[in-house]
Write a protein that holds these residues in place. Structure first.
Motif, PDB file in Angstrom:
ATOM      1  N   ALA A 144     -36.417 -38.520  -4.233  1.00  0.00           N
ATOM      2  CA  ALA A 144     -36.659 -38.451  -5.739  1.00  0.00           C
ATOM      3  C   ALA A 144     -38.001 -39.013  -6.558  1.00  0.00           C
ATOM      4  CB  ALA A 144     -35.649 -39.487  -6.136  1.00  0.00           C
ATOM      5  N   MET A 145     -38.272 -39.929  -5.450  1.00  0.00           N
ATOM      6  CA  MET A 145     -39.449 -40.493  -5.161  1.00  0.00           C
ATOM      7  C   MET A 145     -40.332 -39.737  -5.135  1.00  0.00           C
ATOM      8  SD  MET A 145     -40.808 -43.737  -6.165  1.00  0.00           S
ATOM      9  CE  MET A 145     -42.112 -44.175  -7.183  1.00  0.00           C
ATOM     10  N   HIS A 146     -40.998 -38.218  -4.324  1.00  0.00           N
ATOM     11  CA  HIS A 146     -41.649 -37.284  -3.937  1.00  0.00           C
ATOM     12  C   HIS A 146     -41.823 -36.477  -5.391  1.00  0.00           C
ATOM     13  CE1 HIS A 146     -44.388 -34.201  -1.976  1.00  0.00           C
ATOM     14  NE2 HIS A 146     -42.975 -33.286  -2.652  1.00  0.00           N
ATOM     15  N   ALA A 147     -40.763 -36.394  -5.667  1.00  0.00           N
ATOM     16  CA  ALA A 147     -40.605 -35.250  -6.711  1.00  0.00           C
ATOM     17  C   ALA A 147     -41.188 -36.072  -7.726  1.00  0.00           C
ATOM     18  CB  ALA A 147     -38.231 -35.600  -7.787  1.00  0.00           C
ATOM     19  N   LEU A 148     -40.772 -37.397  -8.326  1.00  0.00           N
ATOM     20  CA  LEU A 148     -41.589 -38.319  -9.050  1.00  0.00           C
ATOM     21  C   LEU A 148     -42.947 -38.458  -9.213  1.00  0.00           C
ATOM     22  CD1 LEU A 148     -40.896 -40.434 -11.856  1.00  0.00           C
ATOM     23  CD2 LEU A 148     -41.549 -41.682 -10.538  1.00  0.00           C
ATOM     24  N   HIS A 149     -43.490 -39.203  -8.012  1.00  0.00           N
ATOM     25  CA  HIS A 149     -45.669 -38.275  -8.058  1.00  0.00           C
ATOM     26  C   HIS A 149     -45.356 -37.021  -8.314  1.00  0.00           C
ATOM     27  CE1 HIS A 149     -45.297 -41.601  -4.361  1.00  0.00           C
ATOM     28  NE2 HIS A 149     -45.081 -42.826  -5.915  1.00  0.00           N
ATOM     29  N   GLY A 150     -44.904 -35.395  -7.847  1.00  0.00           N
ATOM     30  CA  GLY A 150     -45.223 -34.249  -8.043  1.00  0.00           C
ATOM     31  C   GLY A 150     -45.372 -34.526  -9.950  1.00  0.00           C
TER      32      GLY A 150
ATOM     33  N   LEU B 244     -49.056 -36.525  -8.583  1.00  0.00           N
ATOM     34  CA  LEU B 244     -49.697 -38.067  -8.216  1.00  0.00           C
ATOM     35  C   LEU B 244     -49.076 -37.700  -6.317  1.00  0.00           C
ATOM     36  CD1 LEU B 244     -48.648 -41.076  -9.383  1.00  0.00           C
ATOM     37  CD2 LEU B 244     -50.800 -39.987  -9.928  1.00  0.00           C
ATOM     38  N   THR B 245     -49.418 -36.318  -5.911  1.00  0.00           N
ATOM     39  CA  THR B 245     -49.920 -35.599  -5.011  1.00  0.00           C
ATOM     40  C   THR B 245     -50.373 -34.950  -4.670  1.00  0.00           C
ATOM     41  OG1 THR B 245     -47.994 -34.888  -2.927  1.00  0.00           O
ATOM     42  CG2 THR B 245     -47.776 -34.339  -5.499  1.00  0.00           C
ATOM     43  N   THR B 246     -50.750 -34.463  -2.939  1.00  0.00           N
ATOM     44  CA  THR B 246     -52.174 -33.685  -3.086  1.00  0.00           C
ATOM     45  C   THR B 246     -51.281 -32.642  -1.947  1.00  0.00           C
ATOM     46  OG1 THR B 246     -51.500 -34.700  -0.325  1.00  0.00           O
ATOM     47  CG2 THR B 246     -53.077 -35.838  -2.259  1.00  0.00           C
ATOM     48  N   CYS B 247     -49.953 -32.486  -2.315  1.00  0.00           N
ATOM     49  CA  CYS B 247     -49.861 -30.573  -1.762  1.00  0.00           C
ATOM     50  C   CYS B 247     -49.496 -30.250  -2.504  1.00  0.00           C
ATOM     51  CB  CYS B 247     -47.962 -31.616  -1.258  1.00  0.00           C
ATOM     52  SG  CYS B 247     -46.829 -31.901  -2.249  1.00  0.00           S
ATOM     53  N   ASP B 248     -49.813 -30.489  -4.192  1.00  0.00           N
ATOM     54  CA  ASP B 248     -49.925 -29.267  -5.147  1.00  0.00           C
ATOM     55  C   ASP B 248     -48.376 -28.384  -5.780  1.00  0.00           C
ATOM     56  OD1 ASP B 248     -52.771 -28.729  -5.592  1.00  0.00           O
ATOM     57  OD2 ASP B 248     -52.923 -27.471  -3.475  1.00  0.00           O
ATOM     58  N   ASP B 249     -46.936 -29.536  -5.101  1.00  0.00           N
ATOM     59  CA  ASP B 249     -45.985 -28.836  -5.655  1.00  0.00           C
ATOM     60  C   ASP B 249     -45.723 -29.688  -7.493  1.00  0.00           C
ATOM     61  OD1 ASP B 249     -45.115 -28.743  -3.227  1.00  0.00           O
ATOM     62  OD2 ASP B 249     -44.109 -31.106  -2.757  1.00  0.00           O
ATOM     63  N   THR B 250     -45.733 -29.147  -8.063  1.00  0.00           N
ATOM     64  CA  THR B 250     -45.042 -29.734  -9.645  1.00  0.00           C
ATOM     65  C   THR B 250     -43.514 -29.567  -9.296  1.00  0.00           C
ATOM     66  OG1 THR B 250     -44.443 -27.148 -10.431  1.00  0.00           O
ATOM     67  CG2 THR B 250     -47.336 -28.095 -10.566  1.00  0.00           C
ATOM     68  N   HIS B 251     -43.018 -30.244 -10.185  1.00  0.00           N
ATOM     69  CA  HIS B 251     -41.981 -31.201 -10.474  1.00  0.00           C
ATOM     70  C   HIS B 251     -41.287 -31.171 -11.427  1.00  0.00           C
ATOM     71  CE1 HIS B 251     -40.842 -31.474  -6.379  1.00  0.00           C
ATOM     72  NE2 HIS B 251     -42.328 -31.996  -5.705  1.00  0.00           N
TER      73      HIS B 251
ATOM     74  N   TRP C 105     -38.511 -33.057 -14.471  1.00  0.00           N
ATOM     75  CA  TRP C 105     -37.497 -34.722 -14.573  1.00  0.00           C
ATOM     76  C   TRP C 105     -36.182 -34.024 -13.747  1.00  0.00           C
ATOM     77  CZ3 TRP C 105     -38.036 -39.132 -14.333  1.00  0.00           C
ATOM     78  CH2 TRP C 105     -39.792 -39.645 -15.072  1.00  0.00           C
ATOM     79  N   SER C 106     -35.596 -32.399 -14.137  1.00  0.00           N
ATOM     80  CA  SER C 106     -34.513 -31.878 -13.801  1.00  0.00           C
ATOM     81  C   SER C 106     -34.232 -32.296 -12.313  1.00  0.00           C
ATOM     82  CB  SER C 106     -33.829 -31.032 -13.804  1.00  0.00           C
ATOM     83  OG  SER C 106     -35.061 -29.932 -13.587  1.00  0.00           O
ATOM     84  N   GLU C 107     -35.876 -32.564 -11.525  1.00  0.00           N
ATOM     85  CA  GLU C 107     -35.315 -32.079 -10.324  1.00  0.00           C
ATOM     86  C   GLU C 107     -35.777 -33.881  -9.282  1.00  0.00           C
ATOM     87  OE1 GLU C 107     -38.668 -29.733  -7.851  1.00  0.00           O
ATOM     88  OE2 GLU C 107     -39.049 -29.432  -9.938  1.00  0.00           O
ATOM     89  N   VAL C 108     -36.297 -34.627 -10.349  1.00  0.00           N
ATOM     90  CA  VAL C 108     -35.928 -36.092 -10.427  1.00  0.00           C
ATOM     91  C   VAL C 108     -34.303 -36.610  -9.988  1.00  0.00           C
ATOM     92  CG1 VAL C 108     -36.746 -38.490 -10.269  1.00  0.00           C
ATOM     93  CG2 VAL C 108     -38.524 -36.519 -10.860  1.00  0.00           C
ATOM     94  N   GLN C 109     -33.485 -36.240 -11.134  1.00  0.00           N
ATOM     95  CA  GLN C 109     -32.541 -36.038 -11.300  1.00  0.00           C
ATOM     96  C   GLN C 109     -31.646 -35.671  -9.920  1.00  0.00           C
ATOM     97  OE1 GLN C 109     -31.938 -34.920 -15.030  1.00  0.00           O
ATOM     98  NE2 GLN C 109     -31.451 -36.430 -16.618  1.00  0.00           N
ATOM     99  N   ASN C 110     -31.402 -34.055  -9.824  1.00  0.00           N
ATOM    100  CA  ASN C 110     -31.254 -34.343  -9.073  1.00  0.00           C
ATOM    101  C   ASN C 110     -31.383 -34.426  -7.302  1.00  0.00           C
ATOM    102  OD1 ASN C 110     -29.839 -32.008  -7.351  1.00  0.00           O
ATOM    103  ND2 ASN C 110     -31.617 -31.651  -6.321  1.00  0.00           N
ATOM    104  N   ASP C 111     -32.066 -35.193  -7.426  1.00  0.00           N
ATOM    105  CA  ASP C 111     -32.349 -35.887  -5.746  1.00  0.00           C
ATOM    106  C   ASP C 111     -32.132 -37.322  -6.187  1.00  0.00           C
ATOM    107  OD1 ASP C 111     -33.107 -34.010  -4.771  1.00  0.00           O
ATOM    108  OD2 ASP C 111     -35.788 -34.830  -5.330  1.00  0.00           O
ATOM    109  N   LEU C 112     -31.594 -38.141  -7.892  1.00  0.00           N
ATOM    110  CA  LEU C 112     -31.802 -39.299  -8.147  1.00  0.00           C
ATOM    111  C   LEU C 112     -29.516 -39.824  -6.938  1.00  0.00           C
ATOM    112  CD1 LEU C 112     -33.277 -40.424 -10.526  1.00  0.00           C
ATOM    113  CD2 LEU C 112     -32.853 -41.595  -8.661  1.00  0.00           C
ATOM    114  N   VAL C 113     -28.958 -38.195  -7.922  1.00  0.00           N
ATOM    115  CA  VAL C 113     -26.981 -37.614  -6.858  1.00  0.00           C
ATOM    116  C   VAL C 113     -27.550 -37.743  -6.520  1.00  0.00           C
ATOM    117  CG1 VAL C 113     -25.720 -35.936  -8.558  1.00  0.00           C
ATOM    118  CG2 VAL C 113     -27.183 -36.521  -9.970  1.00  0.00           C
TER     119      VAL C 113
END
Length: 109
Positions: free
Chosen positions: A42-48, A52-59, A61-69
């Motif tokens: 969830a934190m990685h998704a929030l960084h994306g 705030l990430t160098t891995c070029d991942d775009t994320h 809020w629904s991904e953040v929520q998915n990981d929180l669940v």
């Protein structure tokens, strides 16, 4: 809330079956670790999401929520592993205590 706990019990049984070759204490520890893993995702998704990430991942809020669940499910499973018979009562007691503290703090402000 009964449906949630019924699903946690069923999922716990399936997970325990998959890990039946491991000692119970190890299963508990691994499940607690899973909580941290899911929260980290969830934190990685929030960084994306915030760029705030160098891995070029775009994320999103629904991904953040998915990981929180995922973290919530992992935590409920870990609690069930620790005390299958008393998990609901323990959860309700802790939930009440933690939310009561919040209500008292809010009322005092």
């Amino acid at each position: 809330m009964d449906d949630l706990w019924d699903n946690i019990i069923k999922l716990s049984a399936a997970c325990r079956k998959a890990g039946e070759h491991l000692p119970n204490e190890e299963l508990k520890a691994l499940q607690v670790g899973k909580v941290a893993e899911e929260a980290g995702e969830a934190m990685h998704a929030l960084h994306g999401l915030k760029g705030l990430t160098t891995c070029d991942d775009t994320h999103s809020w629904s991904e953040v929520q998915n990981d929180l669940v995922g973290a919530v499910i992992a935590a409920l499973l870990a609690m069930h592993y620790i005390d299958p018979e008393g998990v609901r009562e323990t959860f309700e007691e802790i939930f009440h205590r933690r939310t009561r503290r919040g209500r008292e703090t809010t009322a005092a402000a």
